[in-house]
Write an enzyme that holds these catalytic residues in place. Structure first.
Site, short mmCIF file in Angstrom:
data_model
loop_
_atom_site.label_atom_id
_atom_site.label_comp_id
_atom_site.label_asym_id
_atom_site.label_seq_id
_atom_site.Cartn_x
_atom_site.Cartn_y
_atom_site.Cartn_z
N SER A 71 43.19 35.58 29.56
CA SER A 71 43.79 36.65 30.74
C SER A 71 45.21 36.92 29.94
O SER A 71 46.12 36.18 30.30
CB SER A 71 43.78 36.06 31.95
OG SER A 71 44.63 37.07 32.90
N SER A 127 45.04 44.18 45.62
CA SER A 127 45.54 45.24 46.22
C SER A 127 44.30 46.19 47.04
O SER A 127 44.67 47.25 47.49
CB SER A 127 45.82 46.56 45.22
OG SER A 127 44.91 46.58 44.17
N SER A 130 39.61 46.82 43.90
CA SER A 130 38.66 46.30 43.35
C SER A 130 38.67 45.83 41.65
O SER A 130 37.95 46.18 40.90
CB SER A 130 37.49 47.23 43.34
OG SER A 130 35.91 46.72 43.20
N ASP A 174 31.77 48.70 45.21
CA ASP A 174 32.69 48.53 44.18
C ASP A 174 32.29 48.49 42.75
O ASP A 174 32.75 49.11 41.87
CB ASP A 174 33.56 47.17 44.28
CG ASP A 174 34.34 47.11 45.66
OD1 ASP A 174 34.31 48.34 46.43
OD2 ASP A 174 34.79 46.28 46.18
#
Length: 388
Positions: A71, A127, A130, A174
């Protein structure tokens, strides 16, 4: 030509995995839901747009038998032997979304080869836009590589990953919009038939999100409670109207007829879902007529229903909505996403955006000593491979 985010994730891959083969890059967008909140798991109607904010994954095979994740946003890595994937349990962190997808692909008969993955996302985490579905869909595309999967099956697989591995009993909105997003249009989704239609908003309508920069921990457990409460309402209504299989089928009259059997809480939860489905259809009609004032009225009605009947708003969201609707050029505002923090979304005149951003951030800073993130929401295409 490669986008800046595609270049960034490629550079991250090359730094993290020196000497690897050149990666391919996949993109899957986040979303903002215009109206139809908490209706998807009740098999109703939703109207999201895919955002220009997205999750990017660079992927290339490796020769040492490992499944690796990096990440770039978090500066964290995870790795497992490829043969261990099927037996992994949730780690309760960001890697669960990718591992859940990998397990679903294996269960669907898609063997996985050792691979190095680098992840970079421009969707703000927490937030309500999605970021999780964007990670799931981009992971699925990267692991499938050139192997074909029908788009609807891809969305369903990613939903199963979130429901069965991550443990969130989400509807399909989503993952669906991340796959089926359309540039320049919102997408009306029928969450029962899984059919969709493009919806163009009236000319001269800007969509602007404001991030509270908070996410209350109540959200996850409360989501499960809402699913259960909706199920209780359906069971009660079905005693009088057996054809009602979900709240999407129910009317307010049917709900009123069984109100004595329901707690006040369950009654209010069901009322939100039934009236929210009606608001989606009213929004479509108003959009077709170019009635931006009615669109704004429906936005605010949706928020009040989420605030008082469904009780998934919070102080910060309510503050932003109440301030937004008083600003020049704003037609309406509402919370978007699961709630308990995250974003509001506002409809406004395009020439009002700059003044809106200055005013809303100043008022929020003064109230909470937090800098709200404001950004224009551009309806964008669904997931796919990035060009080099």
């Amino acid at each position: 030509m490669a986008s800046p985010s595609s270049k960034k994730v490629t550079q991250a891959f090359e730094t993290q995995y020196p000497g690897s083969a050149a990666p391919r890059v996949w993109r899957a967008p986040g979303r903002v839901n215009l109206i139809g909140e908490h209706t998807d798991y009740n098999l109703g109607f939703v109207l999201p747009i895919a955002l220009d904010k997205a999750c990017y994954i660079a992927a290339a095979p490796n020769a040492d038998g490992m499944f690796r994740l990096w990440s770039e946003n978090l500066g964290e890595s995870r790795e497992w032997p490829i043969e261990a994937l099927a037996g992994l349990k949730p780690a309760k962190d960001w890697s669960d979304y990718s591992i859940g997808v990998a397990q679903q692909l294996l269960a669907a008969g898609f063997p996985l080869a050792p691979v190095n993955l680098a992840i970079y996302s421009t969707v703000p985490v927490g937030s309500g836009l999605s970021s999780s579905a964007a990670l799931e869909v981009s992971t699925a595309l990267a692991l499938l590589a050139r192997r074909a999967m029908e788009p609807l099956e891809l969305a369903k697989l990613c939903q199963r990953a979130e429901r069965e591995f991550v443990g969130m009993p989400c509807g399909i909105m989503d993952q669906y919009i991340s796959v089926f997003g359309q540039a320049g249009s919102a997408v009306r989704i029928d969450c029962r038939s899984l059919e969709n239609a493009a919806v163009t908003l009236p000319e001269g309508t800007a969509i602007v999100a404001v991030n509270t920069m908070v996410k209350h921990e109540l959200g996850s457990s409360a989501y499960r409670h809402r699913v259960q409460e909706c199920g209780e309402a359906v069971q009660a209504i079905a005693t009088l109207a057996p054809e009602v299989k979900s709240l999407r089928d129910a009317t307010i009259a049917q709900l009123d007829a069984v109100s004595a059997q329901l707690s006040d809480v369950v009654l209010r939860r069901a009322r939100h879902v039934i009236t929210e489905d009606d608001r989606v259809n009213a929004f479509l009609a108003a959009s077709a007529k170019g009635d931006r004032e009615e669109l704004g009225r429906l936005f605010l009605a949706s928020h009040r229903s989420l605030q008082h009947d469904y009780e998934v708003s919070c102080e910060e969201l309510d503050f932003l909505v109440d301030n937004a609707i008083g600003l020049p050029g704003v037609f309406g505002a509402r919370m978007t996403g699961g709630g308990f923090g995250g974003c509001i979304v506002s409809l406004m005149k395009p020439d009002a955006v700059e003044a809106f951003e200055a005013a809303i951030t100043a008022s929020y800073q003064a109230k909470y000593n937090l800098t709200a993130q404001v950004f224009r929401c551009i309806p964008s295409a669904g997931a796919g491979e990035e060009t080099r």
